[in-house]
Enzyme design. Structure first.
Site, mmCIF file in Angstrom:
data_model
loop_
_atom_site.group_PDB
_atom_site.id
_atom_site.type_symbol
_atom_site.label_atom_id
_atom_site.label_comp_id
_atom_site.label_asym_id
_atom_site.label_seq_id
_atom_site.Cartn_x
_atom_site.Cartn_y
_atom_site.Cartn_z
ATOM 1 N N HIS A 135 -39.218 23.041 -41.276
ATOM 2 C CA HIS A 135 -39.711 22.930 -42.697
ATOM 3 C C HIS A 135 -39.662 21.354 -43.021
ATOM 4 C CE1 HIS A 135 -39.992 22.932 -46.829
ATOM 5 N NE2 HIS A 135 -38.656 22.534 -47.258
ATOM 6 N N ASN A 181 -42.986 17.594 -49.207
ATOM 7 C CA ASN A 181 -42.398 18.837 -49.117
ATOM 8 C C ASN A 181 -43.404 19.784 -49.830
ATOM 9 O OD1 ASN A 181 -41.002 21.467 -49.239
ATOM 10 N ND2 ASN A 181 -39.139 20.320 -50.024
ATOM 11 N N CYS A 204 -38.671 27.556 -50.057
ATOM 12 C CA CYS A 204 -39.050 26.857 -48.779
ATOM 13 C C CYS A 204 -39.149 27.299 -47.542
ATOM 14 C CB CYS A 204 -38.288 25.439 -48.824
ATOM 15 S SG CYS A 204 -38.637 24.184 -50.265
#
Ligand code: UT7
Length: 325
Positions: free
Chosen positions: A252, A282, A115
């Site tokens: 993020h 996500n 990520c």
């Protein structure tokens, strides 16, 4: 005396057509729209079609970024793709994207920091450009996390989605002040002691399978806010810039609660935070450029704005990039 900075010339993104709502997931597994929205802020995610791979998403985002920047693909001499879901074990998926763009000069490689991948790729490209070895870079985050989800595991499958985003960076001379355009500072960290909290239970060398994503969500959550704010304080310390100076935090997009808590700790007002987790879920390395492109496209982010990227993910890895648009 001037300094070389990596200036963003433009950005672009791409999302697969198919949208999967929380209600659709709730019709298949034991979950509810209410739980997902309350715990994460996610309302829907995009899922790649059969045969639509990370390279396809990444190529479309790269083409959109080149068009937005108004530059020709042939002027690119560096491509860095952040992904944890490559098309093949090798070659690097970035090389496929390079071919798709019709480029056969320069260099393309993949970078894997889950990520945090986009932040790591931006920092890496910045080092290449500032060294003088390369002039114009495409930095891409592209993922098909739907391919590594265990669709029976409600604690993980509701959280992720597919997508891609990209920026074009160019080395330009700037006066050497915090009022410069371009990347002003970046800070990357990793700590392998946390591997078991967020990992994929398969791999080429270990199991010869692709595997599925496994996460101890609560454990990841516990570390997230501290790690995110630490690397942002590093950016502030390195530049003398403060939270008050920030125009847009582009975090993020893992969980709205993590984003809210980080912004609150940093004293960055909620209206300065770009949020797309509700629409995209996500998307790992793609989440920051997807959010960035949203805020650029609707006119929120303007030339001269001070932008802060932050991410934290598997490894653990975490990092920040501070830049002026
Ligand atoms: O991008 C990389 C970084 N990743 C992250 O930042 C993720 C970090 N973690 C999180 O975002 C959160 O921890 C989650 C969203 C994953 C989970 O939220 P939580 O508030 O930490 O919930 P929990 O794991 O403590 O679970 C609470 C309850 C449990 O039931 P019991 O044991 O209390 O009866 C779970 O079984 O919620 C249950 N649960 C669900 N219920 C409905 C877990 N997943 C679901 C679900 N639907 N999808």
């Amino acid at each position: 005396m001037t300094v070389t900075r990596s200036i963003v010339l433009g950005c672009g993104s791409y999302l697969p057509e198919r949208i999967v709502t929380n209600a659709e997931l709730a019709s298949r597994i034991d979950t509810s729209d209410e739980w997902i929205v309350q715990r994460t802020g996610i309302r829907q995610r995009h899922i790649a079609a059969e045969g639509e791979n990370t390279s396809h998403l990444g190529l479309k985002a790269a083409q959109a970024a080149l068009a937005n920047a108004g530059v020709d693909a042939q002027s690119i001499d560096l491509i860095i793709l952040a992904t944890s879901t490559p098309d093949n074990t090798f070659p690097a998926t970035s090389v496929d994207i390079q071919r798709g763009l019709g480029i056969n000069h320069g260099v393309a490689f993949d970078l894997q920091a889950v990520c945090s991948g986009f932040v790591f790729a931006m920092a890496t490209a910045d080092n290449f450009l500032r060294s003088g070895s390369h002039k114009r870079a495409l930095v891409i985050g592209a993922e098909t996390f739907s391919r590594i989800l265990d669709w029976e595991d409600r604690t993980t499958c509701v959280l992720f989605g597919d997508g891609a985003g990209a920026v074009v960076l160019e080395a330009q001379q700037q006066p050497g002040a915090t009022s410069d355009r371009g990347i002003l500072t970046s800070h990357l960290r990793s700590d392998g002691r946390h591997k078991a909290k967020l990992y994929v239970d398969g791999g080429v060398s270990s199991t010869q399978t692709v595997g599925h994503l496994r996460m101890e969500g609560k454990e990841v959550f516990k570390h997230a806010v501290g790690m995110i704010t630490d690397v942002i304080y590093d950016a502030f310390k390195a530049t003398g810039i403060t939270a008050d100076d920030i125009d847009w935090l582009v975090p993020h997009q893992a969980n709205k609660r993590i984003i809210d808590a980080s912004a609150q700790k940093l004293r960055i007002a909620p209206q300065k935070v770009v949020l797309t987790v509700d629409k995209h879920g996500n998307t790992s390395a793609a989440s920051i450029p997807l959010a960035l492109c949203d805020a650029v496209a609707d006119g929120r982010i303007k030339k001269g704005n001070l932008i802060l990227f932050e991410a934290m993910g598997g490894g653990f890895t975490w990092g920040s990039v501070l830049l002026r648009w």
